[in-house]
Every structure is written in C-alpha cells, then in structure tokens.
Design an enzyme around this catalytic site. Structure first.
Site, PDB file in Angstrom:
ATOM      1  N   GLN A 142       0.821  -1.220   0.000  1.00 52.32           N
ATOM      2  CA  GLN A 142       0.000   0.000   0.000  1.00 52.32           C
ATOM      3  C   GLN A 142       0.852   1.266   0.000  1.00 52.32           C
ATOM      4  O   GLN A 142       0.331   2.356  -0.203  1.00 52.32           O
ATOM      5  CB  GLN A 142      -0.921   0.013   1.224  1.00 52.32           C
ATOM      6  CG  GLN A 142      -2.003  -1.049   1.206  1.00 52.32           C
ATOM      7  CD  GLN A 142      -3.098  -0.788   0.171  1.00 52.32           C
ATOM      8  OE1 GLN A 142      -3.298   0.336  -0.289  1.00 52.32           O
ATOM      9  NE2 GLN A 142      -3.813  -1.839  -0.202  1.00 52.32           N
ATOM     10  N   GLY A 196       2.050  -4.061  -8.354  1.00 50.91           N
ATOM     11  CA  GLY A 196       1.846  -3.053  -9.397  1.00 50.91           C
ATOM     12  C   GLY A 196       0.457  -2.426  -9.442  1.00 50.91           C
ATOM     13  O   GLY A 196       0.322  -1.217  -9.631  1.00 50.91           O
ATOM     14  N   THR A 252       8.742 -18.022 -16.847  1.00 49.86           N
ATOM     15  CA  THR A 252       9.019 -16.981 -17.841  1.00 49.86           C
ATOM     16  C   THR A 252       8.473 -15.651 -17.348  1.00 49.86           C
ATOM     17  O   THR A 252       7.322 -15.554 -16.914  1.00 49.86           O
ATOM     18  CB  THR A 252       8.382 -17.364 -19.196  1.00 49.86           C
ATOM     19  OG1 THR A 252       8.966 -18.587 -19.616  1.00 49.86           O
ATOM     20  CG2 THR A 252       8.617 -16.289 -20.244  1.00 49.86           C
ATOM     21  N   CYS A 272     -19.995  -8.996   6.822  1.00 52.92           N
ATOM     22  CA  CYS A 272     -20.725  -9.323   5.607  1.00 52.92           C
ATOM     23  C   CYS A 272     -19.876  -9.119   4.365  1.00 52.92           C
ATOM     24  O   CYS A 272     -20.142  -9.703   3.323  1.00 52.92           O
ATOM     25  CB  CYS A 272     -21.981  -8.476   5.500  1.00 52.92           C
ATOM     26  SG  CYS A 272     -23.335  -9.226   6.397  1.00 52.92           S
TER      27      CYS A 272
END
Lengths: 151, 388
Positions: free
Chosen positions: B175, B196, B233, B321
């Site tokens: 963050q 990113g 990769t 919730c």
C-alpha cells in the site's frame, strides 16, 4: 458475490419499513455483535395479519429478506404466517448467496418471534402452537437448529 | 456521477502506461531467456524495467525480483527467510494488522508467531518489538502502510531494532509504494514486497526487493529466470508497465501527496462534521494520503456500500458481511473497536485521479444514505428515543 435483481429491488425499495404504534405482536432477533438485528411489528385482527412493519440493522440481504418476509405474510392468517420458512423467503427473492442464507433464517425467526409475542399477549403459550423460543440468530455458537441452517 | 473511491483495492491501469505496454506484447514478445534477437530484445526490455524499478526504490537492479504480485512476494519473503534461518529457530514477529497474505502464510506454516498489538490509531510500538525479540526469532515482518486504515509504521526504527538483535526484517509495502516515499536503503529493510496494481500498473505483477547478500531460498522450483531465484518466464509487458507506473508515481511525489492529503482531509472531516455518531478509524497523522476509514454507528457496512454503489460511488468495508466470514475486519478489532462499530466501517480510498468535485459529490450523498439506512435501523430507533 452477486445479489439477484429481486434482492436489490427489496434492498433499494424495502416494503413495509417502520413501526406500528399499536402492534399486538412484536419480535426482535439477532444481535449487533453479529451485524444483524431484525424487529417485526404485527397488527393482528380477526386472526389475520392486517399490518406488518419491520426495522432491520444489517447487510443488504438482511434488509431484503425482512422486506420479502413481510410481503409474504401480510394479509395472511396467523396459521399461514406460522408456516413461513426461510426457504420460501429465499425462493421469493430468486435465491441468496450461500454466505447470506442465515439472513433468511433470521427473517423467519423474526416473524416467529413476533407471532410468539402475539400469543403471549393473548395469555397463550406459543409452544402450544408449535412456536419455539427463537434463538437470537447469531452464528457464534448457540448450537440451535437455526444455527445449523446457517452453516 | 460515477466515483471510484476504492483505490486501495485496486487502481485503474493508467491508459498511458497501457499504451506503452502494448508493443511489448506484439513486438518485443520474445522470451528474455532465448538467445536470438527476439529474446535479446525482450531481455533488454526486462532489464530496463528492473533498472527503472530499482531506481524508484533506491535499490540495485540485482535486488529486484519480479513476482506475480504482493501475495507471492510476501509468501516468498516469509517462507524463504524462515527456511534460511531454520537452524536458529522458528519464532516470527509480526503485527496484528497485517494483510492476510502475511497472516495466513504465518498461520499455515509451522511457526511460533508473536503478534505485536497496535494502539487505537493503528501503530505498533518499538518497545513492544524490542520486548518480543527472542533468541530463536528469525524474522520480523511488519507492513509499511495498512490497507484498511492507512497507518504508516515507523519501519526504519523497527528494522533497526531487529538488526541490532541480528534478526531479518521484511515489510509488506504493497500500500505504500508509489504513494509515499519508499527508499529501501533509508528504511534499512532486508526484504520489501510491492504490487503493481496498487499504483496504476496492471494486475498480476509485483516484486520482492531482497537486499544484496541475502540469499533467499526459492519459493518455487523451475527454470533459471530471475537468477534462478524466481522461476517462470517473466511477465515482461507487465513488469515493463509496472516500472513505468512506478517511475510516474514517484515523480513529484511530495506535491502529489500534499494535494491528495488535502482531498482526504476534506472528505473525512466533511463526513465527521455531517454524520452524527461516526468514528474516525484512519489516523489523523502518519496516514496514507488517500485513505479514509470511518465507522458509522448503528449501521452495517455492506448496506452502506450497496447504497453508495447505487449512487455511483465505489467503496469498501471491513464488516463481516463483506469479509466473507462471521467476524469483522481483524484490523478494526485490533484498534480496539467492538464488533458493532467494526461492522459499520466504510473505507474510501482516493488516488491522484480523484477530483474535488468527486469528493463534494460523496459528501453530498453520504449523509443522505446514512440517514435513509438509519431510518430503518432498530438500533438507531433506540438512540433517537433516548435523545427524545
């Protein structure tokens, strides 16, 4: 998690919100710690639910199930209202996400709690009519039937 | 009006960055490990991405390992460090308000974990860390900035304490990176995770900074990519995009922070001024520039979110919730909030793209929504009756 259009409709435009000052059956279930409380007010005359109102603290599903439960039993006889199940509420709402099923259980419990209160005020034992003392709807482990339905 | 105020969840990919990424998919598409021209071209794109990412963090290019995101970086840092230091012990110190990428990794592993408490503003204390370190402590992992309330921890001091006791230090800076200054040398951390998509790069790419000289065991086994430390990769277009987004984010950062903080303060103060029985959860100082977190008492967060959404405003909450469990956010509970207050939490996270007009719009709608929901709350009914 996606709510059905019916759930969103009942959340955005809940039916029968409010209080009935001269209600003759009032029930409250749930608790704030668990994040939902439902309070139902019934006005019963000639054994018919003439009016019903609710107030709910809770999530979208809690509000929508309260609203739908009131719609399903308004104008019905007391005996018919006693037959209300959480399943009927869920079906009428075109389904609920699995994690929200406990809200429908709470709606059923709220209606039953209000009916129990009505009987008690008549000097009758709710148990005689097949109404149990409803649990508070909280999932934190009372181990009752309603809790099993949550899981 | 549509206002996206959930930038701590994810950000919109910057269209300018996306455009620069596209040729990496279609032109320099080679495998950076291949020997031919196409491979070499891709290798240089990846090198450029690594150099740029390192520069933005004041790291060496060799210290940057691209990953699939913040979660992988956190898992690798914790499990790698624990494996490396297994002979010393299995005690790890963290904070009570970490992201699940850290907490669940610690819970699932065979570790002895100490959770540092936070005060009601959401800060750990250096004294608590000092006291928690033991002979068998192998790692301290404390997040740089919290994802729910935005509290920024004194990482430099905490890392110093760990190092004085010869303990490795990792910070989850997911963050923080791109939002506040992050200089790995100045912070003195051994490992730092970043992601990113929290700063306008695409999802699915992140990085772990690993201080030079620290040979961190692999999380996964495979090919020789990333010096054999992180096989698979490389996602070259995403790494390239992330490096550009990071460079852009840190350019003129101080000014951007000032501007965004002013917007944040206007939003939170506006809410606190107009909505009674509302608690500030995000700290007044040392808070991420875009983070607003409040608890609206006598309401449940999800209902607020749904109604905000119906008004075009995207936000989030730490209520049970919305957390998918029966308990509200562990972060809010760690602040000392009771369940009821935590259920009523709302997080609005702004970014540089949000405008003052949008904040005004939120401030116009928010009190209306709260009033409407409270009118149906049996708890609010009790408050009103008490107040007469």
């Amino acid at each position: 998690m996606i709510y059905s259009e019916k759930v969103m409709d009942h959340f955005a435009n809940p039916r029968n919100v409010g209080e009935i000052p001269d209600a003759n059956g009032v029930g409250e279930v749930g608790n704030a710690k668990c994040g939902d409380i439902m309070k139902m007010y019934l006005k019963i005359e000639d054994n018919v639910i003439q009016d019903i109102k609710f107030k709910t603290f809770g999530c979208g599903a809690a509000i929508a199930t309260s609203s739908m439960a009131t719609e399903l039993i308004k104008g019905k006889s007391v005996e018919e209202a006693m037959q209300l199940t959480n399943k009927a509420v869920v079906e009428a709402l075109d389904g609920l996400p699995a994690v929200k099923l406990h809200c429908s259980v709470l709606a059923e419990e709220a209606v039953h709690a209000a009916l129990s209160d009505y009987y008690r005020r008549q000097g009758l034992d709710p148990a005689m009519f097949g109404l149990k003392n409803s649990c508070d709807g909280c999932c934190s482990g009372c181990g009752c039937e309603a809790e099993e339905a949550h899981s | 009006m549509r206002v996206y105020a959930d930038n701590a969840a994810t950000t919109r990919t910057d269209p300018e960055i996306l455009e620069k990424m596209l040729p990496v998919f279609t032109e320099t598409y080679g495998n950076p490990s291949s020997i031919h021209t196409a491979g070499r071209d891709a290798f240089f794109v990846l090198k450029e991405a690594r150099d740029r990412t390192a520069k933005a963090l004041n790291a060496l290019p060799d210290e940057i390992y691209f990953t699939s995101g913040g979660t992988e970086a956190d898992n690798w840092a914790i499990l790698g460090a624990a494996k490396k230091k297994a002979a010393k012990g299995r005690h790890i110190i963290t904070s009570a308000i970490e992201h699940h990428a850290v907490l669940h990794t610690l819970e699932k592993g065979d570790f002895d974990v100490t959770y540092l408490p936070v005060n009601e503003q959401g800060f750990v204390s250096c004294e608590d860390l000092e006291k928690a370190i033991r002979e068998d402590t192998v790692l301290v992992t404390v997040m740089m900035a919290n994802n729910e309330i935005g509290s920024i921890q004194p990482i430099r001091q905490l890392a110093d304490i760990a190092h004085r006791r010869n303990v490795l230090f990792h910070t989850d800076a997911v963050q923080a990176v791109g939002h506040i200054p992050v200089d790995v040398k100045e912070l003195g951390v051994d490992m730092l995770s970043l992601s990113g998509h929290k700063f306008s790069a695409p999802k699915g790419v992140g990085a772990l900074y690993v201080r030079k000289g620290l040979l961190l065991p692999n999380l996964m086994q495979g090919g020789a990519q990333e010096k054999g430390r992180r096989p698979g990769t490389e996602n070259v277009p995403a790494a390239y995009g992330m490096s550009l987004a990071l460079e852009k984010a840190v350019t003129g950062l101080e000014d951007k922070m000032k501007k965004l903080s002013a917007l944040r303060d206007k939003l939170i103060n506006g809410i606190l001024d107009t909505v009674p029985y509302c608690r500030r959860n995000s700290p007044a100082e040392n808070c991420l520039p875009g983070m607003v977190n409040v608890s609206v008492q006598y309401l449940e967060g999800e209902s607020i979110l749904l109604m905000l959404d119906m008004n075009g405003i995207c936000a989030s909450s730490g209520s049970a919730c919305t957390s998918g469990s029966l308990d509200p956010s562990h972060v809010l509970l760690a602040l000392g909030l009771d369940h009821e207050t935590a259920h009523g939490s709302v997080r609005l996270s702004l970014c540089g793209q949000n405008t003052e007009e949008e904040v005004d719009y939120i401030l116009e709608k928010f009190p209306q929504i709260i009033a409407r929901l409270r009118a149906m709350s049996p708890l609010w009914e009790k408050v009103e009756k008490k107040e007469g």
